[in-house]
Motif scaffolding. Structure first.
Motif, PDB file in Angstrom:
ATOM      1  N   SER A   1      -2.160  -7.056  10.221  1.00  0.00           N
ATOM      2  CA  SER A   1      -1.653  -7.227  11.854  1.00  0.00           C
ATOM      3  C   SER A   1      -2.663  -6.778  12.853  1.00  0.00           C
ATOM      4  CB  SER A   1      -0.333  -6.625  12.222  1.00  0.00           C
ATOM      5  OG  SER A   1       0.659  -6.993  11.198  1.00  0.00           O
ATOM      6  N   GLU A   2      -2.330  -6.978  14.243  1.00  0.00           N
ATOM      7  CA  GLU A   2      -3.318  -6.369  15.191  1.00  0.00           C
ATOM      8  C   GLU A   2      -3.570  -4.864  14.991  1.00  0.00           C
ATOM      9  OE1 GLU A   2      -4.964  -8.639  16.871  1.00  0.00           O
ATOM     10  OE2 GLU A   2      -6.261  -6.958  17.628  1.00  0.00           O
ATOM     11  N   GLY A   3      -4.845  -4.635  15.059  1.00  0.00           N
ATOM     12  CA  GLY A   3      -4.946  -3.163  14.645  1.00  0.00           C
ATOM     13  C   GLY A   3      -5.167  -2.387  13.555  1.00  0.00           C
ATOM     14  N   GLU A   4      -4.892  -3.366  12.532  1.00  0.00           N
ATOM     15  CA  GLU A   4      -5.136  -2.932  11.160  1.00  0.00           C
ATOM     16  C   GLU A   4      -6.275  -3.623  10.330  1.00  0.00           C
ATOM     17  OE1 GLU A   4      -0.429  -2.597   9.962  1.00  0.00           O
ATOM     18  OE2 GLU A   4      -1.541  -4.490   9.417  1.00  0.00           O
ATOM     19  N   VAL A   5      -6.697  -2.870   9.267  1.00  0.00           N
ATOM     20  CA  VAL A   5      -7.851  -3.399   8.383  1.00  0.00           C
ATOM     21  C   VAL A   5      -7.077  -3.694   6.865  1.00  0.00           C
ATOM     22  CG1 VAL A   5      -9.392  -2.332   9.664  1.00  0.00           C
ATOM     23  CG2 VAL A   5      -8.423  -0.855   7.776  1.00  0.00           C
ATOM     24  N   LEU A   6      -7.815  -4.374   6.141  1.00  0.00           N
ATOM     25  CA  LEU A   6      -7.386  -4.622   4.760  1.00  0.00           C
ATOM     26  C   LEU A   6      -8.620  -3.843   4.031  1.00  0.00           C
ATOM     27  CD1 LEU A   6      -6.011  -5.835   2.257  1.00  0.00           C
ATOM     28  CD2 LEU A   6      -7.461  -7.747   2.599  1.00  0.00           C
ATOM     29  N   ILE A   7      -8.298  -3.040   3.104  1.00  0.00           N
ATOM     30  CA  ILE A   7      -9.358  -2.166   2.317  1.00  0.00           C
ATOM     31  C   ILE A   7      -9.116  -2.751   0.753  1.00  0.00           C
ATOM     32  CG2 ILE A   7     -10.353  -0.129   1.502  1.00  0.00           C
ATOM     33  CD1 ILE A   7      -9.085   1.084   4.199  1.00  0.00           C
ATOM     34  N   LYS A   8     -10.363  -3.043   0.307  1.00  0.00           N
ATOM     35  CA  LYS A   8     -10.382  -3.159  -1.188  1.00  0.00           C
ATOM     36  C   LYS A   8     -11.172  -2.096  -1.695  1.00  0.00           C
ATOM     37  CE  LYS A   8     -11.821  -6.650  -4.604  1.00  0.00           C
ATOM     38  NZ  LYS A   8     -12.577  -8.111  -5.030  1.00  0.00           N
ATOM     39  N   HIS A   9     -10.285  -1.467  -2.674  1.00  0.00           N
ATOM     40  CA  HIS A   9     -10.841  -0.211  -3.119  1.00  0.00           C
ATOM     41  C   HIS A   9     -11.917  -0.425  -4.533  1.00  0.00           C
ATOM     42  CE1 HIS A   9      -7.827   1.517  -0.819  1.00  0.00           C
ATOM     43  NE2 HIS A   9      -6.822   1.285  -1.568  1.00  0.00           N
ATOM     44  N   HIS A  10     -12.922   0.231  -4.321  1.00  0.00           N
ATOM     45  CA  HIS A  10     -13.804   0.487  -5.462  1.00  0.00           C
ATOM     46  C   HIS A  10     -13.706   1.311  -6.587  1.00  0.00           C
ATOM     47  CE1 HIS A  10     -17.037  -2.515  -3.527  1.00  0.00           C
ATOM     48  NE2 HIS A  10     -15.691  -2.851  -3.092  1.00  0.00           N
ATOM     49  N   TYR A  11     -13.236   2.349  -6.008  1.00  0.00           N
ATOM     50  CA  TYR A  11     -12.984   3.707  -6.984  1.00  0.00           C
ATOM     51  C   TYR A  11     -11.869   4.558  -6.457  1.00  0.00           C
ATOM     52  CZ  TYR A  11     -17.930   3.039  -8.393  1.00  0.00           C
ATOM     53  OH  TYR A  11     -19.063   2.548  -9.033  1.00  0.00           O
ATOM     54  N   ILE A  12     -10.919   4.793  -7.546  1.00  0.00           N
ATOM     55  CA  ILE A  12     -10.072   5.900  -7.525  1.00  0.00           C
ATOM     56  C   ILE A  12     -10.042   7.043  -8.098  1.00  0.00           C
ATOM     57  CG2 ILE A  12      -7.306   5.939  -7.875  1.00  0.00           C
ATOM     58  CD1 ILE A  12      -7.220   2.780  -7.960  1.00  0.00           C
ATOM     59  N   SER A  13      -9.825   8.043  -7.063  1.00  0.00           N
ATOM     60  CA  SER A  13     -10.176   9.370  -7.757  1.00  0.00           C
ATOM     61  C   SER A  13      -8.879  10.063  -8.569  1.00  0.00           C
ATOM     62  CB  SER A  13     -10.185  10.393  -6.435  1.00  0.00           C
ATOM     63  OG  SER A  13     -10.169  11.700  -6.892  1.00  0.00           O
TER      64      SER A  13
END
Lengths: 331, 331
Positions: free
Chosen positions: A31-43
């Motif tokens: 939605s407005e004000g948001e981003v979509l992140i695609k993760h590369h690494y998980i700790s």
């Protein structure tokens, strides 16, 4: 498609695979004000085991039905946020899943050109910060101190020992197995490394620190903590960073029967949580980056591919079947 | 005649009377530079139990064949010392005996007109110094802190609680029995006192500190320490002054299984030995004397007469059958 691992029930003892529910969903919309992140690494971190338990701790437990909490680094794939652009790399509490939608709060951008992405979860991330503030601000090391580190080949311990060396301390590491011990002395420059699985361990420790120790940085707890307490010198500091030997116990946690060594030696045992040092993360990261660049600080990761290897990989934290920082590569 | 109690063998568990050899000798003669002191009071302290054990501690153990170490106050009966006169009162490590000959080193004069003699072994002596530096310098109390004290009706605990009250803290004492608890609240002004012998103790503690505690001053160890650890607030301090519940154990000392509360709450557990503060004893004694004079600090002693009551009196430290400072009157 987003694959996510949701905590379905609370573990008792060593987590079984059935505590997780693997869920899939379409890649979420923003939605407005948001981003979509695609993760590369998980700790993957020992602390996660604590977050699975119910009850008060230094952070809220993960609620049943929620995605498992975990640190992540990834790339912005879509943005309706004024200050975060597509293609930027970003780190935060993305959880054990492929994608996160966020308004950016609690996340911060990283420069993928300055250091490899895994390092932002390791030596330049929470792990490194824990080591840095734990040994410098809680351990209060100074030149000439004799420093003993448990879990020394682990993500935090390996950095703790290297920082202590940089500061002119004598550093003795405790790890499981000859291979890890060789890594500590030959690659990381520890003065000595002791294999706690060896029959001669108790005597090895005695030989390694005939004058005792000024600082014990403990990631392990249990028998090793208790033994280390018998080696304290006057005004020694014991840093309680973790107790991985005790996290999966089904009985009461074993307390250190030798705690009166604190009295005899006017010593201090202090617990730490890295979040308390948040206002100084930047300063620490700059120091750490400098030491990495000059080759004085080495970073090691064990990277396992595939989000569906999450559960088995996580267990390596407790079996010791890994070296340095443990990460899941999910891209 | 000088009667002296010599350590004949080391105790295992609760000391039996047969560890002592009662010896008599003529009153000793003095040489040039020496004084003869006739003791009036002998201090009985839990720490003495530790000095009976073999092995490294914060002070040398009492050797087999030596008079048992103890603090004393007495009067100079004969002197060939340039600066110490007959009739002066003097305190030092006279031991469990009627007379000591010394060159004066490690002894210091006291003014019997300013305070009653027993007070120089109690609130104005090592006991008071332990309380003063323990709660102020190790406990680092400040106004508004919630302070929990174990062994609160004892020599150290009762002073710790009163100092904490003077500094504007809320003070909760733990003691054995309703009578001691009433003494703490009604006479010493503690905010609450809890009887650890009561069936409802665990719940009483919960009720007494719903917000948790900032400082735990521990004289007792064992289950009470472990329970107190569950009440720590963030950045709490645990002062390890003693562990009387554990001194006579025949098995391994019980370690605090809840020690990871130190981590969760970023708390500190620190041991103390009063001798480290020797350079500030004078300053502390002056403060203490002022508080006594103004009625803000009360001192209680249990005084037992006769040196041959030494052994049975000493055991009262562990049975709890006394209040405040325990002393032997030997004149």
């Amino acid at each position: 498609m987003n694959i996510k691992y949701v905590l379905k029930k609370r573990p008792f003892g060593i987590p079984e695979a059935d505590i997780w529910e693997r869920q899939t969903e379409p890649i979420p919309q923003i939605s407005e004000g948001e981003v979509l992140i695609k993760h590369h690494y998980i700790s993957l971190d020992p602390a996660m085991r604590g977050w699975m338990n119910e009850g008060k701790s230094y952070i809220e437990p993960v609620n049943l039905g929620d995605v498992m909490r975990a640190g992540t680094v990834g790339i912005v794939e879509a943005s309706k946020h004024p200050n975060i652009k597509v293609g930027e790399f970003i780190t935060g509490w993305g959880g054990v899943q492929n994608y996160t939608v966020t308004n950016g709060k609690g996340w911060h951008k990283i420069d993928a050109k300055l250091a490899p992405l895994p390092m932002y979860l390791g030596v330049l991330g929470m792990t490194g910060m824990t080591a840095y503030f734990g040994i410098l601000e809680v351990g209060k090391i100074s030149t000439g101190d004799i420093v003993l580190v448990s879990g020394a080949a682990g993500a935090v311990g390996s950095v703790v020992g290297q920082i202590a060396k940089l500061k002119g301390c004598t550093v003795i590491g405790i790890a499981g197995g000859q291979e890890k011990c060789r890594y500590l002395t030959e690659t990381l420059g520890f003065d000595a490394a002791l294999d706690y699985k060896s029959d001669s361990f108790v005597n090895d420790l005695k030989q390694a620190c005939p004058k005792g120790i000024d600082v014990f940085f403990d990631n392990v707890g249990g028998e090793i903590l208790d033994l280390a307490l018998t080696k304290l010198r006057r005004h020694a500091r014991v840093v309680i960073c973790g107790a991985i030997s005790q996290y999966n116990t089904k009985t009461r946690i074993k307390g250190p029967g030798n705690y009166l060594s604190l009295l005899v030696n006017r010593a201090t045992m202090q617990g730490m949580v890295v979040f308390d040092f948040a206002d100084k993360y930047l300063e620490a990261a700059q120091h750490m980056a400098g030491w990495i660049q000059s080759g004085q600080l080495k970073s090691e990761e064990t990277i396992i591919e595939g989000i569906d290897n999450f559960h088995n990989s996580f267990l390596k934290l407790f079996s010791g079947d890994k070296q340095g920082k443990l990460l899941l590569k999910v891209v």
